[in-house]
Design a protein around this motif. Structure first.
Motif, PDB file in Angstrom:
ATOM      1  N   THR A  14       5.287 -15.919  -7.863  1.00 54.05           N
ATOM      2  CA  THR A  14       6.547 -15.302  -7.466  1.00 54.05           C
ATOM      3  C   THR A  14       6.808 -13.988  -8.193  1.00 54.05           C
ATOM      4  N   LEU A  15       6.555 -13.933  -9.495  1.00 54.30           N
ATOM      5  CA  LEU A  15       6.823 -12.715 -10.255  1.00 54.30           C
ATOM      6  C   LEU A  15       5.943 -11.560  -9.783  1.00 54.30           C
ATOM      7  N   ARG A  16       4.655 -11.789  -9.675  1.00 50.79           N
ATOM      8  CA  ARG A  16       3.748 -10.726  -9.222  1.00 50.79           C
ATOM      9  C   ARG A  16       4.114 -10.267  -7.809  1.00 50.79           C
ATOM     10  N   ARG A  17       4.432 -11.217  -6.926  1.00 47.76           N
ATOM     11  CA  ARG A  17       4.813 -10.881  -5.559  1.00 47.76           C
ATOM     12  C   ARG A  17       6.087 -10.043  -5.556  1.00 47.76           C
ATOM     13  N   ALA A  18       7.028 -10.383  -6.439  1.00 51.08           N
ATOM     14  CA  ALA A  18       8.282  -9.627  -6.523  1.00 51.08           C
ATOM     15  C   ALA A  18       8.044  -8.210  -7.044  1.00 51.08           C
ATOM     16  N   LEU A  19       7.136  -8.062  -8.009  1.00 48.80           N
ATOM     17  CA  LEU A  19       6.868  -6.747  -8.595  1.00 48.80           C
ATOM     18  C   LEU A  19       6.007  -5.867  -7.700  1.00 48.80           C
ATOM     19  N   LEU A  20       4.939  -6.431  -7.141  1.00 48.86           N
ATOM     20  CA  LEU A  20       3.981  -5.640  -6.372  1.00 48.86           C
ATOM     21  C   LEU A  20       4.167  -5.771  -4.864  1.00 48.86           C
ATOM     22  N   GLY A  21       4.779  -6.849  -4.431  1.00 51.50           N
ATOM     23  CA  GLY A  21       4.930  -7.088  -3.004  1.00 51.50           C
ATOM     24  C   GLY A  21       3.685  -7.747  -2.443  1.00 51.50           C
ATOM     25  N   SER A  22       3.864  -8.576  -1.463  1.00 52.89           N
ATOM     26  CA  SER A  22       2.762  -9.273  -0.827  1.00 52.89           C
ATOM     27  C   SER A  22       2.303  -8.488   0.390  1.00 52.89           C
ATOM     28  N   VAL A  23       1.016  -8.170   0.440  1.00 56.05           N
ATOM     29  CA  VAL A  23       0.466  -7.436   1.582  1.00 56.05           C
ATOM     30  C   VAL A  23       0.618  -8.271   2.849  1.00 56.05           C
ATOM     31  N   SER A  24       0.300  -9.555   2.764  1.00 59.23           N
ATOM     32  CA  SER A  24       0.375 -10.395   3.962  1.00 59.23           C
ATOM     33  C   SER A  24       1.811 -10.533   4.462  1.00 59.23           C
ATOM     34  N   THR A  25       2.752 -10.720   3.568  1.00 61.74           N
ATOM     35  CA  THR A  25       4.158 -10.829   3.985  1.00 61.74           C
ATOM     36  C   THR A  25       4.624  -9.531   4.623  1.00 61.74           C
ATOM     37  N   TYR A  26       4.271  -8.408   4.033  1.00 66.67           N
ATOM     38  CA  TYR A  26       4.646  -7.114   4.592  1.00 66.67           C
ATOM     39  C   TYR A  26       4.052  -6.950   5.993  1.00 66.67           C
ATOM     40  N   ALA A  27       2.771  -7.300   6.142  1.00 62.09           N
ATOM     41  CA  ALA A  27       2.112  -7.164   7.445  1.00 62.09           C
ATOM     42  C   ALA A  27       2.784  -8.038   8.498  1.00 62.09           C
ATOM     43  N   ILE A  28       3.131  -9.257   8.131  1.00 64.79           N
ATOM     44  CA  ILE A  28       3.794 -10.160   9.076  1.00 64.79           C
ATOM     45  C   ILE A  28       5.089  -9.538   9.603  1.00 64.79           C
ATOM     46  N   HIS A  29       5.836  -8.893   8.732  1.00 66.47           N
ATOM     47  CA  HIS A  29       7.142  -8.352   9.115  1.00 66.47           C
ATOM     48  C   HIS A  29       7.100  -6.964   9.729  1.00 66.47           C
ATOM     49  N   HIS A  30       6.011  -6.197   9.509  1.00 69.34           N
ATOM     50  CA  HIS A  30       6.003  -4.806   9.960  1.00 69.34           C
ATOM     51  C   HIS A  30       4.908  -4.434  10.956  1.00 69.34           C
ATOM     52  N   ALA A  31       3.864  -5.229  11.072  1.00 70.21           N
ATOM     53  CA  ALA A  31       2.771  -4.883  11.990  1.00 70.21           C
ATOM     54  C   ALA A  31       3.246  -5.007  13.437  1.00 70.21           C
ATOM     55  N   HIS A  32       2.678  -4.167  14.284  1.00 75.58           N
ATOM     56  CA  HIS A  32       3.017  -4.173  15.704  1.00 75.58           C
ATOM     57  C   HIS A  32       2.050  -5.042  16.504  1.00 75.58           C
ATOM     58  N   CYS A  33       1.311  -5.884  15.815  1.00 76.69           N
ATOM     59  CA  CYS A  33       0.386  -6.809  16.462  1.00 76.69           C
ATOM     60  C   CYS A  33       0.521  -8.162  15.753  1.00 76.69           C
ATOM     61  N   PRO A  34       0.003  -9.216  16.357  1.00 76.98           N
ATOM     62  CA  PRO A  34       0.004 -10.498  15.653  1.00 76.98           C
ATOM     63  C   PRO A  34      -0.808 -10.406  14.356  1.00 76.98           C
ATOM     64  N   VAL A  35      -0.376 -11.171  13.364  1.00 76.56           N
ATOM     65  CA  VAL A  35      -1.037 -11.191  12.061  1.00 76.56           C
ATOM     66  C   VAL A  35      -1.411 -12.636  11.748  1.00 76.56           C
ATOM     67  N   LEU A  36      -2.690 -12.847  11.439  1.00 77.07           N
ATOM     68  CA  LEU A  36      -3.153 -14.156  11.069  1.00 77.07           C
ATOM     69  C   LEU A  36      -3.444 -14.131   9.572  1.00 77.07           C
ATOM     70  N   VAL A  37      -2.762 -14.980   8.818  1.00 77.26           N
ATOM     71  CA  VAL A  37      -2.945 -15.034   7.367  1.00 77.26           C
ATOM     72  C   VAL A  37      -3.754 -16.280   7.030  1.00 77.26           C
ATOM     73  N   TYR A  38      -4.900 -16.059   6.408  1.00 73.87           N
ATOM     74  CA  TYR A  38      -5.777 -17.132   5.991  1.00 73.87           C
ATOM     75  C   TYR A  38      -5.416 -17.536   4.565  1.00 73.87           C
ATOM     76  N   ARG A  39      -5.146 -18.820   4.392  1.00 75.59           N
ATOM     77  CA  ARG A  39      -4.878 -19.364   3.052  1.00 75.59           C
ATOM     78  C   ARG A  39      -5.914 -20.431   2.765  1.00 75.59           C
ATOM     79  N   GLN A  40      -6.353 -20.464   1.512  1.00 74.35           N
ATOM     80  CA  GLN A  40      -7.337 -21.468   1.127  1.00 74.35           C
ATOM     81  C   GLN A  40      -6.662 -22.780   0.841  1.00 74.35           C
TER      82      GLN A  40
END
Length: 161
Positions: free
Chosen positions: A135-161
């Motif tokens: 949570t702290l790192r995500r708050a400081l640097l931002g999550s690329v996947s979260t940003y893409a989900i909210h801003h991309a103009h195409c569907p975004v598939l996020v792979y999690r292990q």
């Protein structure tokens, strides 16, 4: 050698972008996408983002500190070498499987660079991994996947292990 995406008729190809870095996660994302997402006729866009020189110097690891005094030409060489080392294995596998693909170097903040590239390149689907930072790192640097989900103009598939 497989054709580049530009050689495929526009209506025949679905452009699938895969965001890649030098992590094990990227290898897993790529393998999973080939098995579960890519269809015959698709064109893969292998995207790799390198920071601008000013951004890179902000996040340098101690052993990379010698870049601080580097000229723009030396920095460009470093970026291109990193780009080749990251993308070459993925491009090689695409070629071996006869998959049409293009390897694209983006520069800047990964969040903006990926979203902008997907729009500019008319990508049908963006596939990327989630590093699962806390949570702290995500708050400081931002999550690329979260940003893409909210801003991309195409569907975004996020792979999690």
């Amino acid at each position: 050698s497989p054709p580049a995406c530009a050689a495929i008729p526009k209506m025949a190809a679905r452009k699938v972008a895969i965001a890649l870095d030098n992590s094990k996660l990227a290898k897993d994302v790529f393998a999973w996408a080939l098995e579960n997402v890519v269809r015959p006729g698709d064109c893969l866009l292998l995207l790799h983002v390198e920071p601008e020189q000013e951004q890179a110097l902000t996040y340098l690891l101690p052993e990379e500190a010698e870049l601080e005094g580097s000229s723009a030409v030396e920095f460009k060489r470093h970026v291109e070498a990193e780009f080749r080392s990251v993308t070459q294995p993925f491009a090689k596998e695409c070629s071996e499987r006869n998959l049409p693909h293009e390897v694209i170097l983006l520069q800047g903040d990964p969040r903006d660079a990926l979203v902008d590239a997907c729009e500019r390149l008319e990508v049908a689907l963006l596939v990327l991994g989630s590093h699962g930072h806390g949570t702290l790192r995500r708050a400081l640097l931002g999550s690329v996947s979260t940003y893409a989900i909210h801003h991309a103009h195409c569907p975004v598939l996020v792979y999690r292990q």
